[in-house]
Enzyme design. Sequence first.
Site, PDB file in Angstrom:
ATOM      1  N   PRO A  11       0.824  -1.214   0.000  1.00  0.00           N
ATOM      2  CA  PRO A  11       0.000   0.000   0.000  1.00  0.00           C
ATOM      3  C   PRO A  11       0.859   1.266   0.000  1.00  0.00           C
ATOM      4  CG  PRO A  11       0.235  -0.771   2.226  1.00  0.00           C
ATOM      5  CD  PRO A  11       1.081  -1.693   1.379  1.00  0.00           C
TER       6      PRO A  11
ATOM      7  N   HIS B  51       3.022   3.283   4.161  1.00  0.00           N
ATOM      8  CA  HIS B  51       4.449   3.207   4.544  1.00  0.00           C
ATOM      9  C   HIS B  51       5.162   2.737   3.281  1.00  0.00           C
ATOM     10  CE1 HIS B  51       4.206   4.025   8.792  1.00  0.00           C
ATOM     11  NE2 HIS B  51       3.244   3.139   8.947  1.00  0.00           N
TER      12      HIS B  51
ATOM     13  N   GLU C  45      -2.412  -8.792   5.142  1.00  0.00           N
ATOM     14  CA  GLU C  45      -2.331  -7.809   6.235  1.00  0.00           C
ATOM     15  C   GLU C  45      -3.256  -6.667   5.839  1.00  0.00           C
ATOM     16  OE1 GLU C  45      -0.933  -8.512   8.916  1.00  0.00           O
ATOM     17  OE2 GLU C  45       0.542 -10.037   8.426  1.00  0.00           O
TER      18      GLU C  45
ATOM     19  N   CYS D 100      -2.018   1.397   9.599  1.00  0.00           N
ATOM     20  CA  CYS D 100      -3.077   0.407   9.810  1.00  0.00           C
ATOM     21  C   CYS D 100      -3.361   0.285  11.297  1.00  0.00           C
ATOM     22  CB  CYS D 100      -2.660  -0.930   9.225  1.00  0.00           C
ATOM     23  SG  CYS D 100      -1.030  -1.449   9.742  1.00  0.00           S
TER      24      CYS D 100
HETATM   25  P1  NAP Z   1      -5.396  -0.747  -1.412  1.00  0.00           P
HETATM   26  O1  NAP Z   1      -6.233   0.209  -2.132  1.00  0.00           O
HETATM   27  O2  NAP Z   1      -5.987  -2.035  -0.999  1.00  0.00           O
HETATM   28  O3  NAP Z   1      -4.103  -0.991  -2.325  1.00  0.00           O
HETATM   29  C1  NAP Z   1      -3.047  -1.818  -1.889  1.00  0.00           C
HETATM   30  C2  NAP Z   1      -2.324  -2.398  -3.081  1.00  0.00           C
HETATM   31  O4  NAP Z   1      -3.226  -3.284  -3.783  1.00  0.00           O
HETATM   32  C3  NAP Z   1      -1.883  -1.357  -4.105  1.00  0.00           C
HETATM   33  O5  NAP Z   1      -0.613  -1.728  -4.591  1.00  0.00           O
HETATM   34  C4  NAP Z   1      -2.946  -1.487  -5.177  1.00  0.00           C
HETATM   35  O6  NAP Z   1      -2.499  -1.103  -6.450  1.00  0.00           O
HETATM   36  C5  NAP Z   1      -3.189  -2.984  -5.169  1.00  0.00           C
HETATM   37  N1  NAP Z   1      -4.445  -3.399  -5.798  1.00  0.00           N
HETATM   38  C6  NAP Z   1      -5.541  -2.658  -6.059  1.00  0.00           C
HETATM   39  N2  NAP Z   1      -6.491  -3.428  -6.647  1.00  0.00           N
HETATM   40  C7  NAP Z   1      -5.981  -4.671  -6.752  1.00  0.00           C
HETATM   41  C8  NAP Z   1      -6.472  -5.904  -7.266  1.00  0.00           C
HETATM   42  N3  NAP Z   1      -7.700  -6.009  -7.799  1.00  0.00           N
HETATM   43  N4  NAP Z   1      -5.681  -6.993  -7.221  1.00  0.00           N
HETATM   44  C9  NAP Z   1      -4.449  -6.920  -6.681  1.00  0.00           C
HETATM   45  N5  NAP Z   1      -3.928  -5.767  -6.177  1.00  0.00           N
HETATM   46  C10 NAP Z   1      -4.675  -4.655  -6.207  1.00  0.00           C
HETATM   47  O7  NAP Z   1      -4.792  -0.099  -0.053  1.00  0.00           O
HETATM   48  P2  NAP Z   1      -4.171   1.349   0.140  1.00  0.00           P
HETATM   49  O8  NAP Z   1      -5.289   2.327   0.091  1.00  0.00           O
HETATM   50  O9  NAP Z   1      -2.974   1.510  -0.720  1.00  0.00           O
HETATM   51  O10 NAP Z   1      -3.606   1.215   1.636  1.00  0.00           O
HETATM   52  C11 NAP Z   1      -4.330   1.533   2.771  1.00  0.00           C
HETATM   53  C12 NAP Z   1      -4.907   0.276   3.412  1.00  0.00           C
HETATM   54  O11 NAP Z   1      -3.855  -0.629   3.749  1.00  0.00           O
HETATM   55  C13 NAP Z   1      -5.601   0.575   4.721  1.00  0.00           C
HETATM   56  O12 NAP Z   1      -6.789  -0.164   4.794  1.00  0.00           O
HETATM   57  C14 NAP Z   1      -4.613   0.098   5.764  1.00  0.00           C
HETATM   58  O13 NAP Z   1      -5.180  -0.227   7.010  1.00  0.00           O
HETATM   59  C15 NAP Z   1      -4.019  -1.087   5.083  1.00  0.00           C
HETATM   60  N6  NAP Z   1      -2.724  -1.454   5.692  1.00  0.00           N
HETATM   61  C16 NAP Z   1      -2.653  -2.605   6.436  1.00  0.00           C
HETATM   62  C17 NAP Z   1      -1.456  -2.941   7.070  1.00  0.00           C
HETATM   63  C18 NAP Z   1      -1.321  -4.191   7.914  1.00  0.00           C
HETATM   64  O14 NAP Z   1      -0.205  -4.602   8.172  1.00  0.00           O
HETATM   65  N7  NAP Z   1      -2.406  -4.812   8.336  1.00  0.00           N
HETATM   66  C19 NAP Z   1      -0.349  -2.109   6.923  1.00  0.00           C
HETATM   67  C20 NAP Z   1      -0.467  -0.964   6.156  1.00  0.00           C
HETATM   68  C21 NAP Z   1      -1.670  -0.649   5.533  1.00  0.00           C
HETATM   69  P3  NAP Z   1      -2.795   0.360  -7.062  1.00  0.00           P
HETATM   70  O15 NAP Z   1      -1.938   1.295  -6.321  1.00  0.00           O
HETATM   71  O16 NAP Z   1      -2.383   0.184  -8.467  1.00  0.00           O
HETATM   72  O17 NAP Z   1      -4.265   0.605  -6.862  1.00  0.00           O
END
Ligand code: NAP
Length: 472
Positions: A147, A150, A245, A279
């Site tokens: 994501p 970070h 995650e 997160c």
């Molecule tokens: P996101 O929208 O889910 O995107 C994460 C990654 O998934 C990006 O590289 C995105 O690519 C890719 N992606 C999007 N659609 C996809 C698909 N259909 N198939 C495969 N990959 C796909 O998340 P974000 O908005 O970047 O990050 C914020 C979220 O991450 C929050 O919910 C946060 O809580 C969570 N997070 C969790 C943790 C943990 O350890 N639990 C740590 C950090 C963050 P694109 O950029 O090309 O859309």
Amino acid sequence: MQTLSCRVAGKPSGTGPLLEVRSPYSGELVGTVTTVGRAEAEAAVAAATAFTATPSKYQRAEILEKTRIALEARRDEFARIITSEAGLALREARYEVGRTVDVLRFAAMEALRDDGQIFSCDVSAQGKPRKIFTTREPLRCAVAITPFNHPLNQVAHKLGPAIAAGTPIILKPSEKTPLVALRFAELLHESGLPGPMLSVLLGPTHEVAEFLVRHPDVEVVAFTGSVPVGKRIAATAGYKKLVLELGGNDPLIILEDADLELAVTLAAEGSYRNSGQRCTAVKRILVHEAIAPEFTRRLVAKTAEYLCDDPMLESTRVGTVIDEASAIHLETVVKEAAAAGARVLTGGQRRGALLQPTVIDQVPRDCRMVVCESFGPLAPIITIRDLDDALTLANSTAYGLSSGVVTNNMQAALKAIRTLRCGTVNINEVPGFRIESSPFGGVKDSGLGIKEGVIEAMKGYSYVKTFSLPWA
Ligand code: NAP
């Protein structure tokens, strides 16, 4: 201005449309990346699976150590890249580079650790005078999807353990923050990582990310990101290992006996650090009703210390959220809460992607701000009657990532540890506290209970081979 390309098996690659990366603060173009498509994704998988010259444990540790030393020397440059593309305050970006240095150090150490076990077989009536041994074997090809929040450390938490385990990996970083990921990959290759052991790909989702997730030769997908995307990956990946995650909605529970100064500091740090985009950020502050008025007064005063401004300024403590659309969304959930009876005590103003740290109290327990994940510098306060009330409320959302409890009462702390249904419980600390090698990860919608952190993550990137020999 960074001009970069994707990397297929270590080589700059890509003829697809240019991905433009803009500063969330100024809108200025800070970099471009040439993207790839399905052919390059297939080539990256083929290069990974054909690679057999796995470096020795010593060589892997050397690569990780060299990368760590190179990163430490370029700490400020990397921090500025993070700030330019993610809008995080420079001080947060420097902190993130420091964490990444730790990931590399611990991964190098773990690469050297002996990974096998020995079982004597004459321990049962059915036994024999033999010995069973285990060893950890690399996988043929891993895929990591990361994501924006970070943009360096999340990448390091995938690549470091994979390299330590000897597993070739293909990274698909967030297209909002690809620059630091690509620079980090360069550093790894310059430090001796064989080309086929790392590819970094960006391109249309169905041609790159989804194609890799479904690919039958990919043996593990390690994903960090939102719940909807994580669940989609779980539904489509097919027969392979999954490390998910996902999002969080972490509570900070403040009991009646809490050290109030500590509680205020933890609430502010937990809510505002990294623009609230962790997160494990504090997303709900559950305060005992007897101390809520004084706690709230002090938190409002403390919040004034979190200067929200141009992220490149040394004085700034809270930079932007990832983009203006996210800031508008946060503004909307604050307005919704206010319309439902909450009071906005400080903050709430938005300028572009900057959202002032915001304290809101009397937040109804069912409003969107506290039921769903609000990814920004919000500090919503909900009063609780007692520990049981807090634990029920804490467990009431779909998430189960981490939590913090502020108390000096050992019995209350132990009950919270037993009762909270989440991956981590930190007593007198923010939910986000950890070291880079400790096990980390959530349950329920936050994850499948399979942990990361350098040591656990290495298990995801390898499999245990068992063999036995006819000698006791
Ligand atoms: P996101 O929208 O889910 O995107 C994460 C990654 O998934 C990006 O590289 C995105 O690519 C890719 N992606 C999007 N659609 C996809 C698909 N259909 N198939 C495969 N990959 C796909 O998340 P974000 O908005 O970047 O990050 C914020 C979220 O991450 C929050 O919910 C946060 O809580 C969570 N997070 C969790 C943790 C943990 O350890 N639990 C740590 C950090 C963050 P694109 O950029 O090309 O859309």
